[in-house]
Design an enzyme around this catalytic site. Structure first.
Site, short mmCIF file in Angstrom:
data_model
loop_
_atom_site.label_atom_id
_atom_site.label_comp_id
_atom_site.label_asym_id
_atom_site.label_seq_id
_atom_site.Cartn_x
_atom_site.Cartn_y
_atom_site.Cartn_z
N GLY A 1 -69.14 -114.54 -12.65
CA GLY A 1 -69.71 -115.80 -12.17
C GLY A 1 -70.54 -115.66 -10.92
O GLY A 1 -71.26 -114.68 -10.73
N VAL A 2 -70.38 -116.64 -10.03
CA VAL A 2 -71.21 -116.62 -8.82
C VAL A 2 -70.80 -115.45 -7.91
O VAL A 2 -71.65 -114.86 -7.22
CB VAL A 2 -71.10 -117.98 -8.09
CG1 VAL A 2 -69.75 -118.17 -7.43
CG2 VAL A 2 -72.21 -118.16 -7.08
N ASP A 3 -69.54 -115.07 -7.97
CA ASP A 3 -69.04 -113.92 -7.18
C ASP A 3 -69.79 -112.66 -7.58
O ASP A 3 -70.33 -111.93 -6.73
CB ASP A 3 -67.53 -113.76 -7.49
CG ASP A 3 -66.81 -112.83 -6.51
OD1 ASP A 3 -65.62 -112.57 -6.72
OD2 ASP A 3 -67.46 -112.39 -5.54
N SER B 1 -64.64 -123.39 -8.23
CA SER B 1 -63.58 -123.53 -9.24
C SER B 1 -64.02 -124.15 -10.56
O SER B 1 -63.20 -124.27 -11.48
CB SER B 1 -62.40 -124.36 -8.69
OG SER B 1 -61.65 -123.58 -7.79
N ASP C 1 -80.32 -120.91 -8.32
CA ASP C 1 -79.41 -119.76 -8.29
C ASP C 1 -79.08 -119.55 -6.81
O ASP C 1 -79.99 -119.33 -6.00
CB ASP C 1 -80.14 -118.53 -8.87
CG ASP C 1 -79.27 -117.28 -8.81
OD1 ASP C 1 -79.49 -116.38 -9.62
OD2 ASP C 1 -78.38 -117.21 -7.92
N ILE C 2 -77.82 -119.64 -6.46
CA ILE C 2 -77.45 -119.64 -5.03
C ILE C 2 -77.89 -118.35 -4.34
O ILE C 2 -78.10 -118.35 -3.13
CB ILE C 2 -75.93 -119.87 -4.86
CG1 ILE C 2 -75.62 -120.41 -3.45
CG2 ILE C 2 -75.10 -118.61 -5.17
CD1 ILE C 2 -74.22 -120.98 -3.30
N1 APR Z 1 -75.70 -119.75 -8.45
C1 APR Z 1 -75.08 -120.94 -8.33
N2 APR Z 1 -74.00 -121.30 -9.05
C2 APR Z 1 -73.55 -120.41 -9.96
C3 APR Z 1 -74.13 -119.12 -10.15
C4 APR Z 1 -75.26 -118.82 -9.35
N3 APR Z 1 -75.89 -117.63 -9.44
N4 APR Z 1 -73.42 -118.47 -11.13
C5 APR Z 1 -72.46 -119.32 -11.53
N5 APR Z 1 -72.54 -120.49 -10.84
C6 APR Z 1 -71.71 -121.68 -10.95
C7 APR Z 1 -71.00 -121.88 -12.25
O1 APR Z 1 -71.87 -122.51 -13.20
C8 APR Z 1 -69.87 -122.81 -11.81
O2 APR Z 1 -70.33 -124.16 -11.86
O3 APR Z 1 -70.68 -121.56 -9.98
C9 APR Z 1 -69.60 -122.41 -10.35
C10 APR Z 1 -68.30 -121.66 -10.14
O4 APR Z 1 -68.07 -120.80 -11.23
P1 APR Z 1 -67.40 -119.32 -11.04
O5 APR Z 1 -68.39 -118.41 -10.47
O6 APR Z 1 -66.79 -118.96 -12.34
O7 APR Z 1 -66.26 -119.52 -9.93
P2 APR Z 1 -64.80 -120.15 -10.06
O8 APR Z 1 -64.72 -121.13 -11.17
O9 APR Z 1 -64.46 -120.60 -8.68
O10 APR Z 1 -63.90 -118.89 -10.48
C11 APR Z 1 -63.73 -117.88 -9.53
O11 APR Z 1 -64.41 -116.23 -11.09
O12 APR Z 1 -66.19 -114.86 -10.75
C12 APR Z 1 -64.83 -114.92 -10.67
O13 APR Z 1 -64.22 -113.40 -8.92
C13 APR Z 1 -64.34 -114.78 -9.27
O14 APR Z 1 -62.06 -114.61 -9.92
C14 APR Z 1 -63.02 -115.48 -9.35
C15 APR Z 1 -63.31 -116.63 -10.29
#
Ligand code: APR
Length: 344
Positions: free
Chosen positions: A31-33, A116, A9-10
């Site tokens: 998501g990760v955001d 992404s 988990d980042i």
């Molecule tokens: N740690 C590491 N990786 C993670 C975590 C975490 N805690 N949570 C999710 N991920 C991974 C997901 O499994 C995926 O492989 O991060 C990668 C990117 O996924 P997203 O978070 O959905 O990001 P993205 O696809 O770039 O979409 C961005 O999503 O959360 C919203 O505000 C954000 O609108 C933006 C969009």
């Protein structure tokens, strides 16, 4: 190992900066955001409000607040629209600009998610290739430790066909080393024949069992030893440097291709009797594109052997026997089979 693929988990990564896959508002999301904002606390959002948003491919820096990482680099990946709208270039820009920002700030360690590859719908395998290709190209010119953090098993990206091929190869090799009943019976019988008497404790010989240290220098006590020591084979370091020269690569080209840090390579080069770890020795064999026999010879110099009792060794042997020396593909496969990666 400048590029390390980890499953984590980042928000747990203790690095100089983690990278957030944000959206253009920088005001949080899922998501990760969402995970980063939750872990960092309200201070992160307050600072993000002052940044005026972020365009796709750009990178902006904030503090890490309650996160174990000191900083957060926010970047916005492209939304996947089929692949013909410049998505790959935009995604590569995310990694490149985040890395450039990290170097500009003097960071030594950075952790990326797979940008992404979630909500924005970028196919994982392609997202992974853009990520590793862009990071590896950057690390040819810069010194930085980069973690690519895969969050869950399904974010694993090795091609299904390759996964099946390697699994079959492991079964062939690993099974052969372990399932021949006649071989097992012979092995067991041999062990029983030379097993110690019941009463004899199975322990390392005590200091008392060694002859008292001879007063004279050992060579005088063991004639011919000095001559034998003079006939020592080429060491690991000597063979490595010789193979680099023969390959026409520079030292830097070789250790970067091996995904080995400059610091570790300097330690090896300065010590003719340096004993590397097995993953390090294997990483150099791959970087030098040594055929299997020479790989075995280089490993032997470090005191190791390729073994069919080791899944990791069988995977490396699979790639060498298929003439594939791409260390990132090998590490992807090792990661897929829960094995430690090549490199230091
Ligand atoms: N740690 C590491 N990786 C993670 C975590 C975490 N805690 N949570 C999710 N991920 C991974 C997901 O499994 C995926 O492989 O991060 C990668 C990117 O996924 P997203 O978070 O959905 O990001 P993205 O696809 O770039 O979409 C961005 O999503 O959360 C919203 O505000 C954000 O609108 C933006 C969009």
């Amino acid at each position: 190992m400048p590029l390390i693929i980890v499953r984590n988990d980042i928000t747990h990564m203790q690095v100089d900066a983690i990278v957030n896959a944000a959206n253009p508002s920088l005001l949080g999301g899922g998501g990760v955001d969402g995970a980063i904002h939750r872990a960092a606390g309200p201070g992160l959002l307050a600072e993000c409000r002052t940044l005026g948003g972020c365009r796709v491919g750009e990178a902006k820096l904030t503090g890490g607040y309650n996160l174990p990482s000191r900083y957060v680099i926010h970047t916005v990946g492209p939304v996947w629209q089929g692949g013909s709208r410049g998505e790959a270039q935009a995604l590569a820009a995310c990694y490149r600009n985040a890395l450039q920002l990290a170097i500009a700030r003097g960071f030594e360690t950075v952790a990326f998610p797979l940008i992404s590859a979630g909500v924005y719908g970028y196919p994982r395998a392609e997202a992974f290739q853009v990520a590793t290709g862009t990071i590896q190209a950057f690390l040819q010119q810069q010194e930085l430790h980069v973690y690519l953090v895969l969050f869950d098993r399904d974010s694993f990206v090795i091609g299904a066909q390759r996964y099946r091929d390697i699994a079959a190869y492991i079964d062939d090799c690993y099974a052969g080393a372990h399932s021949d009943p006649r071989a097992q019976q012979r092995r067991r019988a041999a062990l029983l024949e030379c097993a110690p008497a019941e009463s004899a404790p199975l322990c390392a010989p005590s200091a008392a069992s060694f002859p008292a240290a001879a007063a004279e220098p050992p060579a005088a006590a063991y004639p011919g030893l000095r001559a034998a020591l003079r006939r020592l084979d080429e060491s690991f370091t000597q063979m490595l440097l010789r193979k680099i020269d023969e390959s026409g690569m520079t030292d830097a080209q070789c250790y970067k291709r091996a995904n080995i840090s400059r610091k570790l390579f300097s330690k090896i080069r300065s010590d003719p009797h340096y004993r590397p770890s097995k993953p390090t020795a294997l990483a150099f064999a791959i970087a030098l594109q040594l055929p299997l026999e020479e790989t075995r010879s280089l490993l032997a110099k470090a005191g190791f052997a390729l073994s069919h009792a080791s899944v990791a060794d069988i995977i490396v042997e699979y790639f060498i026997s298929h003439g594939n020396y791409d260390i990132l593909q090998i590490n992807e496969a090792l990661f897929a089979f829960d094995q430690s990666l090549l490199g230091c």
